[in-house]
Design a protein around this motif. Sequence first.
Motif, PDB file in Angstrom:
ATOM      1  N   ARG A  95       0.767  -1.255   0.033  1.00 48.79           N
ATOM      2  CA  ARG A  95       0.052   0.009  -0.050  1.00 48.79           C
ATOM      3  C   ARG A  95       0.763   1.240   0.017  1.00 48.79           C
ATOM      4  NH1 ARG A  95      -4.036  -2.607   2.953  1.00 48.79           N
ATOM      5  NH2 ARG A  95      -2.762  -2.454   4.765  1.00 48.79           N
ATOM      6  N   ASP A  96       1.958   1.220   1.023  1.00 51.41           N
ATOM      7  CA  ASP A  96       2.832   2.333   0.765  1.00 51.41           C
ATOM      8  C   ASP A  96       3.469   2.606  -0.547  1.00 51.41           C
ATOM      9  OD1 ASP A  96       2.002   3.001   3.453  1.00 51.41           O
ATOM     10  OD2 ASP A  96       3.836   2.117   4.443  1.00 51.41           O
ATOM     11  N   CYS A  97       4.015   1.767  -1.005  1.00 52.81           N
ATOM     12  CA  CYS A  97       4.597   1.737  -2.347  1.00 52.81           C
ATOM     13  C   CYS A  97       3.691   2.091  -3.637  1.00 52.81           C
ATOM     14  CB  CYS A  97       5.132   0.373  -3.018  1.00 52.81           C
ATOM     15  SG  CYS A  97       6.531  -0.308  -2.004  1.00 52.81           S
ATOM     16  N   ARG A  98       2.251   1.963  -3.411  1.00 57.32           N
ATOM     17  CA  ARG A  98       1.254   2.435  -4.259  1.00 57.32           C
ATOM     18  C   ARG A  98       1.220   3.914  -4.076  1.00 57.32           C
ATOM     19  NH1 ARG A  98      -2.620  -2.517  -4.814  1.00 57.32           N
ATOM     20  NH2 ARG A  98      -1.792  -3.261  -6.918  1.00 57.32           N
ATOM     21  N   ALA A  99       1.168   4.210  -2.766  1.00 61.00           N
ATOM     22  CA  ALA A  99       1.005   5.686  -2.338  1.00 61.00           C
ATOM     23  C   ALA A  99       2.000   6.271  -2.805  1.00 61.00           C
ATOM     24  CB  ALA A  99       0.728   5.661  -0.877  1.00 61.00           C
ATOM     25  N   LEU A 100       3.225   5.757  -2.778  1.00 63.47           N
ATOM     26  CA  LEU A 100       4.563   6.694  -3.325  1.00 63.47           C
ATOM     27  C   LEU A 100       4.239   6.721  -4.988  1.00 63.47           C
ATOM     28  CD1 LEU A 100       7.518   7.759  -2.724  1.00 63.47           C
ATOM     29  CD2 LEU A 100       8.218   5.145  -3.257  1.00 63.47           C
ATOM     30  N   THR A 101       3.952   6.000  -5.558  1.00 58.15           N
ATOM     31  CA  THR A 101       3.806   6.008  -6.997  1.00 58.15           C
ATOM     32  C   THR A 101       2.824   7.014  -7.245  1.00 58.15           C
ATOM     33  OG1 THR A 101       3.934   3.464  -6.994  1.00 58.15           O
ATOM     34  CG2 THR A 101       3.630   4.625  -9.077  1.00 58.15           C
ATOM     35  N   TRP A 102       1.671   7.261  -6.722  1.00 57.33           N
ATOM     36  CA  TRP A 102       0.770   8.124  -6.924  1.00 57.33           C
ATOM     37  C   TRP A 102       1.426   9.504  -6.997  1.00 57.33           C
ATOM     38  CZ3 TRP A 102      -3.944   8.372  -8.973  1.00 57.33           C
ATOM     39  CH2 TRP A 102      -4.795   6.919  -8.923  1.00 57.33           C
ATOM     40  N   ARG A 103       2.285   9.693  -6.117  1.00 55.43           N
ATOM     41  CA  ARG A 103       3.097  11.023  -5.865  1.00 55.43           C
ATOM     42  C   ARG A 103       4.121  11.193  -7.033  1.00 55.43           C
ATOM     43  NH1 ARG A 103       4.093  11.958   0.573  1.00 55.43           N
ATOM     44  NH2 ARG A 103       1.948  12.013   0.840  1.00 55.43           N
ATOM     45  N   LEU A 104       4.914  10.059  -7.559  1.00 52.19           N
ATOM     46  CA  LEU A 104       6.050  10.004  -8.515  1.00 52.19           C
ATOM     47  C   LEU A 104       5.181  10.051  -9.933  1.00 52.19           C
ATOM     48  CD1 LEU A 104       8.127   7.117  -6.994  1.00 52.19           C
ATOM     49  CD2 LEU A 104       8.422   9.674  -6.945  1.00 52.19           C
ATOM     50  N   ASN A 105       3.921   9.847  -9.798  1.00 54.54           N
ATOM     51  CA  ASN A 105       3.482   9.992 -11.225  1.00 54.54           C
ATOM     52  C   ASN A 105       3.200  11.157 -11.442  1.00 54.54           C
ATOM     53  OD1 ASN A 105       2.082   8.501 -13.305  1.00 54.54           O
ATOM     54  ND2 ASN A 105       0.247   8.731 -12.586  1.00 54.54           N
ATOM     55  N   GLU A 106       3.053  12.407 -10.572  1.00 53.12           N
ATOM     56  CA  GLU A 106       3.024  13.843 -11.034  1.00 53.12           C
ATOM     57  C   GLU A 106       4.338  14.347 -11.368  1.00 53.12           C
ATOM     58  OE1 GLU A 106      -0.095  15.507 -10.142  1.00 53.12           O
ATOM     59  OE2 GLU A 106      -0.643  13.444 -10.133  1.00 53.12           O
ATOM     60  N   VAL A 107       5.531  13.526 -11.136  1.00 53.91           N
ATOM     61  CA  VAL A 107       6.867  14.226 -11.076  1.00 53.91           C
ATOM     62  C   VAL A 107       7.430  13.399 -12.550  1.00 53.91           C
ATOM     63  CG1 VAL A 107       9.094  14.401 -10.190  1.00 53.91           C
ATOM     64  CG2 VAL A 107       7.158  13.853  -8.707  1.00 53.91           C
ATOM     65  N   GLY A 108       7.175  12.391 -12.745  1.00 48.76           N
ATOM     66  CA  GLY A 108       7.606  11.679 -13.997  1.00 48.76           C
ATOM     67  C   GLY A 108       7.298  12.285 -15.301  1.00 48.76           C
ATOM     68  N   PRO A 109       7.601  11.705 -16.530  1.00 48.80           N
ATOM     69  CA  PRO A 109       7.948  10.418 -16.612  1.00 48.80           C
ATOM     70  C   PRO A 109       9.390  10.027 -16.675  1.00 48.80           C
ATOM     71  CG  PRO A 109       7.498  11.503 -18.998  1.00 48.80           C
ATOM     72  CD  PRO A 109       7.203  12.383 -17.738  1.00 48.80           C
ATOM     73  N   PHE A 110       9.760   8.830 -16.215  1.00 49.13           N
ATOM     74  CA  PHE A 110      11.036   8.661 -15.991  1.00 49.13           C
ATOM     75  C   PHE A 110      11.693   7.441 -17.141  1.00 49.13           C
ATOM     76  CE2 PHE A 110       9.240   9.462 -11.784  1.00 49.13           C
ATOM     77  CZ  PHE A 110      10.040  10.586 -11.413  1.00 49.13           C
ATOM     78  N   HIS A 111      12.948   7.778 -17.427  1.00 48.19           N
ATOM     79  CA  HIS A 111      13.584   6.580 -18.591  1.00 48.19           C
ATOM     80  C   HIS A 111      13.781   5.265 -17.885  1.00 48.19           C
ATOM     81  CE1 HIS A 111      13.765  10.420 -20.668  1.00 48.19           C
ATOM     82  NE2 HIS A 111      14.656  10.936 -20.104  1.00 48.19           N
TER      83      HIS A 111
END
Length: 175
Positions: free
Chosen positions: A27-43
């Motif tokens: 759950r915590d990793c998914r929550a982290l991804t929600w935040r990272l999705n706003e910052v990416g995209p990542f190669h």
Amino acid sequence: MAGEAPELSAQERAGRPFPVSWDQFHRDCRALTWRLNEVGPFHAVIAITRGGLVPAAIVARELGVRVIDTVCIASYDHDKQGDLQVLKGISEQAMKLGGGTGKGLLIVDDLVDTGKTGKLVREMLPDAHFATVYAKPKGRPLVDTFITEVSQDTWIFFPWDTALSYHPPLRDGAA
Ligand SMILES: O=P(O)(O)OC[C@H]1O[C@H](OP(=O)(O)OP(=O)(O)O)[C@H](O)[C@@H]1O
Ligand SMILES: Nc1nc2[nH]cnc2c(=O)[nH]1
Ligand SMILES: [Mg+2]
């Protein structure tokens, strides 16, 4: 030296145990991804092994990133931190994807504690985005995105390091 108190391990200094289950970690990793999705995209995702491998797999899956590299660093022997040893650096291919400075790369680790590990990897990839699931106050300034802050005197127990076992009732003196 005679009479000198023995050195305490990080875990002994960290009075509070913070056990994390597989469910909670996912759950915590998914929550982290929600935040990272706003910052990416990542190669590409760069996992700091070994603890970073588990969140890196979950985050990369959620973000749809299929290029994953590792930077292999050893520092803690269970709960005692020694000198940092880089056992494997970042691959030439991943370095190229990040333009030599890490731009557009996502570094993932399970936690920052003193920040020593994170600092070393940031020096290798100064323009990369650094994400961890958990952060303690000393290491927190090094991290761009994290989910949960725990106090410096906490020891996080991850599900891959632990197993279910009997716990005595509180009234019998259990902590
Ligand atoms: O902020 P720091 O004080 O440097 O500590 C954080 C690092 O410590 C742990 O790794 P560890 O060295 O235990 O290796 P592991 O990932 O192989 O378990 C953790 O996974 C972080 O990478
Ligand atoms: N498992 C675990 N490893 C660490 N390495 C540095 N701090 C910690 C911690 O709190 N828990
Ligand atoms: Mg680690």
